[in-house]
Design a protein around this motif. Structure first.
Motif, mmCIF file in Angstrom:
data_model
loop_
_atom_site.group_PDB
_atom_site.id
_atom_site.type_symbol
_atom_site.label_atom_id
_atom_site.label_comp_id
_atom_site.label_asym_id
_atom_site.label_seq_id
_atom_site.Cartn_x
_atom_site.Cartn_y
_atom_site.Cartn_z
ATOM 1 N N VAL A 185 1.445 7.696 -6.113
ATOM 2 C CA VAL A 185 0.386 8.698 -6.310
ATOM 3 C C VAL A 185 0.946 10.104 -6.038
ATOM 4 O O VAL A 185 0.696 11.051 -6.785
ATOM 5 N N ARG A 186 1.775 10.225 -5.007
ATOM 6 C CA ARG A 186 2.350 11.544 -4.676
ATOM 7 C C ARG A 186 3.262 12.033 -5.800
ATOM 8 O O ARG A 186 3.304 13.227 -6.094
ATOM 9 N N ILE A 187 4.005 11.120 -6.417
ATOM 10 C CA ILE A 187 4.849 11.516 -7.554
ATOM 11 C C ILE A 187 3.964 12.027 -8.688
ATOM 12 O O ILE A 187 4.209 13.081 -9.275
ATOM 13 N N GLY A 188 2.907 11.265 -8.987
ATOM 14 C CA GLY A 188 1.991 11.674 -10.055
ATOM 15 C C GLY A 188 1.414 13.064 -9.788
ATOM 16 O O GLY A 188 1.377 13.918 -10.682
ATOM 17 N N LEU A 189 1.007 13.307 -8.552
ATOM 18 C CA LEU A 189 0.409 14.601 -8.210
ATOM 19 C C LEU A 189 1.440 15.728 -8.342
ATOM 20 O O LEU A 189 1.137 16.796 -8.863
ATOM 21 N N ALA A 190 2.672 15.477 -7.883
ATOM 22 C CA ALA A 190 3.711 16.506 -7.957
ATOM 23 C C ALA A 190 4.036 16.851 -9.407
ATOM 24 O O ALA A 190 4.498 17.950 -9.703
ATOM 25 N N LEU A 191 3.812 15.901 -10.326
ATOM 26 C CA LEU A 191 4.095 16.142 -11.738
ATOM 27 C C LEU A 191 2.830 16.562 -12.494
ATOM 28 O O LEU A 191 2.813 16.583 -13.724
ATOM 29 N N GLY A 192 1.796 16.913 -11.749
ATOM 30 C CA GLY A 192 0.568 17.417 -12.380
ATOM 31 C C GLY A 192 -0.183 16.375 -13.194
ATOM 32 O O GLY A 192 -0.929 16.718 -14.113
ATOM 33 N N CYS A 193 -0.004 15.098 -12.875
ATOM 34 C CA CYS A 193 -0.662 14.035 -13.638
ATOM 35 C C CYS A 193 -2.109 13.842 -13.177
ATOM 36 O O CYS A 193 -2.488 14.224 -12.076
ATOM 37 N N THR A 194 -2.880 13.184 -14.031
ATOM 38 C CA THR A 194 -4.178 12.675 -13.618
ATOM 39 C C THR A 194 -3.936 11.323 -12.963
ATOM 40 O O THR A 194 -3.238 10.479 -13.521
ATOM 41 N N ILE A 195 -4.479 11.121 -11.762
ATOM 42 C CA ILE A 195 -4.325 9.823 -11.104
ATOM 43 C C ILE A 195 -5.535 8.970 -11.498
ATOM 44 O O ILE A 195 -6.681 9.377 -11.276
ATOM 45 N N GLN A 196 -5.271 7.835 -12.089
ATOM 46 C CA GLN A 196 -6.360 6.972 -12.546
ATOM 47 C C GLN A 196 -6.915 6.175 -11.363
ATOM 48 O O GLN A 196 -6.167 5.518 -10.650
ATOM 49 N N GLU A 197 -8.221 6.254 -11.183
ATOM 50 C CA GLU A 197 -8.816 5.521 -10.061
ATOM 51 C C GLU A 197 -8.727 4.021 -10.267
ATOM 52 O O GLU A 197 -8.785 3.249 -9.316
ATOM 53 N N LYS A 198 -8.607 3.607 -11.533
ATOM 54 C CA LYS A 198 -8.435 2.174 -11.800
ATOM 55 C C LYS A 198 -7.238 1.994 -12.738
ATOM 56 O O LYS A 198 -7.196 2.581 -13.816
ATOM 57 N N SER A 199 -6.260 1.220 -12.290
ATOM 58 C CA SER A 199 -5.143 0.894 -13.182
ATOM 59 C C SER A 199 -4.876 -0.608 -13.074
ATOM 60 O O SER A 199 -5.341 -1.267 -12.141
ATOM 61 N N ILE A 200 -4.142 -1.120 -14.053
ATOM 62 C CA ILE A 200 -4.010 -2.574 -14.180
ATOM 63 C C ILE A 200 -2.539 -2.969 -14.164
ATOM 64 O O ILE A 200 -1.720 -2.355 -14.852
ATOM 65 N N ARG A 221 0.822 -1.213 0.000
ATOM 66 C CA ARG A 221 0.000 0.000 0.000
ATOM 67 C C ARG A 221 0.862 1.272 0.000
ATOM 68 O O ARG A 221 0.545 2.264 -0.654
ATOM 69 N N GLU A 222 1.953 1.215 0.763
ATOM 70 C CA GLU A 222 2.832 2.394 0.855
ATOM 71 C C GLU A 222 3.437 2.737 -0.515
ATOM 72 O O GLU A 222 3.606 3.912 -0.855
ATOM 73 N N ALA A 223 3.757 1.707 -1.307
ATOM 74 C CA ALA A 223 4.317 1.966 -2.642
ATOM 75 C C ALA A 223 3.300 2.714 -3.503
ATOM 76 O O ALA A 223 3.654 3.628 -4.260
ATOM 77 N N VAL A 224 2.023 2.362 -3.366
ATOM 78 C CA VAL A 224 0.976 3.048 -4.138
ATOM 79 C C VAL A 224 0.886 4.509 -3.691
ATOM 80 O O VAL A 224 0.803 5.427 -4.504
ATOM 81 N N ARG A 225 0.946 4.710 -2.370
ATOM 82 C CA ARG A 225 0.849 6.074 -1.841
ATOM 83 C C ARG A 225 1.975 6.960 -2.405
ATOM 84 O O ARG A 225 1.748 8.072 -2.863
ATOM 85 N N LEU A 226 3.198 6.410 -2.403
ATOM 86 C CA LEU A 226 4.340 7.193 -2.896
ATOM 87 C C LEU A 226 4.203 7.465 -4.398
ATOM 88 O O LEU A 226 4.490 8.565 -4.872
ATOM 89 N N GLY A 266 10.458 12.924 -0.582
ATOM 90 C CA GLY A 266 10.971 11.878 0.306
ATOM 91 C C GLY A 266 10.677 10.480 -0.203
ATOM 92 O O GLY A 266 10.719 9.513 0.554
ATOM 93 N N VAL A 267 10.389 10.346 -1.519
ATOM 94 C CA VAL A 267 10.009 9.035 -2.053
ATOM 95 C C VAL A 267 11.196 8.311 -2.676
ATOM 96 O O VAL A 267 11.114 7.121 -2.987
ATOM 97 N N ASN A 268 12.306 9.015 -2.883
ATOM 98 C CA ASN A 268 13.465 8.434 -3.561
ATOM 99 C C ASN A 268 14.700 9.161 -3.049
ATOM 100 O O ASN A 268 14.632 10.352 -2.755
ATOM 101 N N ASP A 269 15.841 8.436 -2.929
ATOM 102 C CA ASP A 269 17.024 9.098 -2.370
ATOM 103 C C ASP A 269 17.924 9.735 -3.433
ATOM 104 O O ASP A 269 18.981 10.263 -3.116
ATOM 105 N N GLY A 270 17.514 9.670 -4.705
ATOM 106 C CA GLY A 270 18.254 10.368 -5.759
ATOM 107 C C GLY A 270 19.655 9.838 -5.989
ATOM 108 O O GLY A 270 20.510 10.539 -6.520
ATOM 109 N N ASN A 271 19.904 8.600 -5.582
ATOM 110 C CA ASN A 271 21.266 8.074 -5.660
ATOM 111 C C ASN A 271 21.541 7.382 -6.990
ATOM 112 O O ASN A 271 21.135 6.245 -7.214
#
Ligand SMILES: [Zn+2]
Length: 478
Positions: free
Chosen positions: A62-77, A55-60, A182-187
């Protein structure tokens, strides 16, 4: 770059999500463990094991998508991407294909000397990482599956970039956003932020895309720039000689400064994608998305803007101090405590930054924000001079000492006694009659010489404003 051609560049970034456990099992994602110790039947791909989405991976993601101005799809496969490779125990990778989690966003860039532009983000989808082939372990090669199943996002940029400099700028801005979230350490060295570059050329003024080559896994921004420049030149030379560009996957070799073919480029249909039968469609509720949106961190561009507009920093200082999220936090802490953001910014840039150690999202500072704020206050209230502030700073680096105590202990304190200072100034003027005459003859720039002499006499402890005032008065009449 030849004037008849323009380069067309699109970047795909794989970023490891900073979850404690893997994407589809409970194994640890910690880096540097002994090979094949963070594994279980699921990430080893043993028959009968079933994936459970983190679940945490989905949360992170989604936050990336939002920060990049994306549409978050309520259903993905989730889909299986089938290929054989020794470090892929299942024989397929769980990814997303025709129904990704995030679609159609953008990233703002401003490459040096170019107009600021919006670069399209085609999609951000979730997937799992493969393991790693490690060569030369005691003369052997091994497959380490500790990384297999680590959650990733793939961020697919549109082919909107027109130069290697823009590509590097895009990567820097993207990395900065992921780190602030805080979703990636940029390494790049440890491979938690990896970049593939799709490069093609086309005649200037045309819009059809040329045949592209993909340069895989370049692990530094500078190498990305060099690899793209080389590849553009190679393609122009081919086309100019009447040959055509073959669609291939390439690797960049930094030592020779050239790209080399790895394999002919595979098409999506080569992977025989089909929906992952062991995972249901991913459903993300509206309320979850708006919760993530409203708790999103302040993004780097906004923070830079605020540092300039509200704290009075120059755009350059704002960009230096937002270079790493912890540095920006440190600066803000000092500015708030000391009450003078511009002075705090200057002192941090000239004295503190060279002693800061960065490791991924972590930063180690030579002093605390409280110590630095106290030091700046001592200077602001003129207890010590600017020069003395640097000396005191050197004494508190790496310690928990209070700057006020250091000043008291070492008898440092700015010389602001007007009578004492006047005596020193008078002595300096009298022992330099030639310069004094010069000043009185109109060479007013010589004031700096006298100030310097007084500073030398007082070992930098004199209050400079007071010294100036006294000297101007003494030098006004002979
Ligand atoms: Zn596992």
């Amino acid at each position: 770059m030849s004037p008849e051609f323009e380069s067309v560049i699109g970047l795909e970034v794989h970023a490891q999500l900073l979850t404690k456990t893997k994407a589809f099992c409970g194994c640890s994602t910690s880096f540097g463990a002994r090979p094949n110790t963070n594994v279980c039947p699921v990430c080893l791909g043993l028959p009968g094991s079933l994936p459970v989405l983190n679940r945490e991976a989905v949360r992170l993601a989604v936050r990336i998508g939002l920060a990049l101005g994306c549409t978050i799809q309520e259903k993905s496969i989730f889909a299986r991407k089938n290929y054989f490779y020794p470090d892929l125990p299942k024989g397929y990778q769980i990814s997303q294909y025709d129904a990704p989690l995030c679609t159609e966003g953008h990233l703002d860039i401003a490459a040096p000397g170019a107009e600021p532009r919006k670069v399209g983000i085609v999609r951000v989808h979730m997937e799992e990482d493969a393991g790693k082939n490690v060569h030369g372990m005691g003369g052997d090669s091994i497959v380490d599956l500790n990384r297999a199943g680590t959650p990733l996002v793939e961020i697919v940029g549109a082919p909107d970039l027109r130069s290697s400099a823009e590509a590097a700028e895009y990567l820097r801005r993207l990395r900065e956003i992921l780190m602030v979230l805080g979703v990636n350490d940029g390494n790049l060295e440890e491979g938690s932020f990896r970049c593939d570059a799709n490069v093609s050329i086309r005649p200037e003024g045309t819009s059809a895309l040329g045949t592209r080559c993909e340069i895989k896994n370049v692990n530094s921004f500078r190498f990305v720039e060099r690899a793209i420049d080389f590849e553009v030149r190679r393609q122009i030379a081919l086309v100019s000689a009447g040959k055509s560009v073959e669609q291939e996957t390439l690797r960049w070799d930094e030592a020779s400064g050239k790209t080399y073919p790895l394999r002919s480029k595979e098409e999506a249909h080569d992977y025989r994608y089909f929906p992952e039968p062991d995972l249901p469609p991913l459903l993300v509720e509206r309320s979850f998305i708006s919760e993530q949106q409203s708790s999103l961190e302040e993004l780097p561009a906004a923070r830079r803007g605020r540092f300039v507009a509200e704290l009075g920093l120059t755009p350059y200082a704002a960009s230096v101090l937002t270079g790493h999220p912890r540095i920006a936090d440190f600066f803000e802490g000092v500015a708030r405590l000391a009450g003078d953001p511009v002075k705090a910014a200057n002192f941090i840039q000239t004295e503190v930054l060279r002693d800061v150690t960065l490791a991924g999202l972590q930063a180690t500072f030579p002093v605390t924000s409280e110590q630095l704020a106290e030091l700046l206050q001592l200077a602001a209230e003129k207890t010590i001079s600017g020069k003395q502030a640097k000396d005191v700073y050197a004494k508190i680096v790496g310690t928990s000492k209070s700057p006020r105590d250091v000043v008291a202990e070492s008898g440092l304190a700015q010389l602001s006694d007007a009578v004492e200072l006047e005596a020193i100034c008078r002595r300096v003027v009298e022992s330099n009659p030639k310069q004094a005459a010069g000043y009185r003859g109109g060479k007013t720039a010589l004031l700096g010489f006298f100030v310097g002499q007084v500073m030398k006499e007082t070992r930098g402890s004199a209050n400079p404003a007071l010294v100036n005032e006294i000297l101007v008065r003494l030098l006004a009449h002979s």
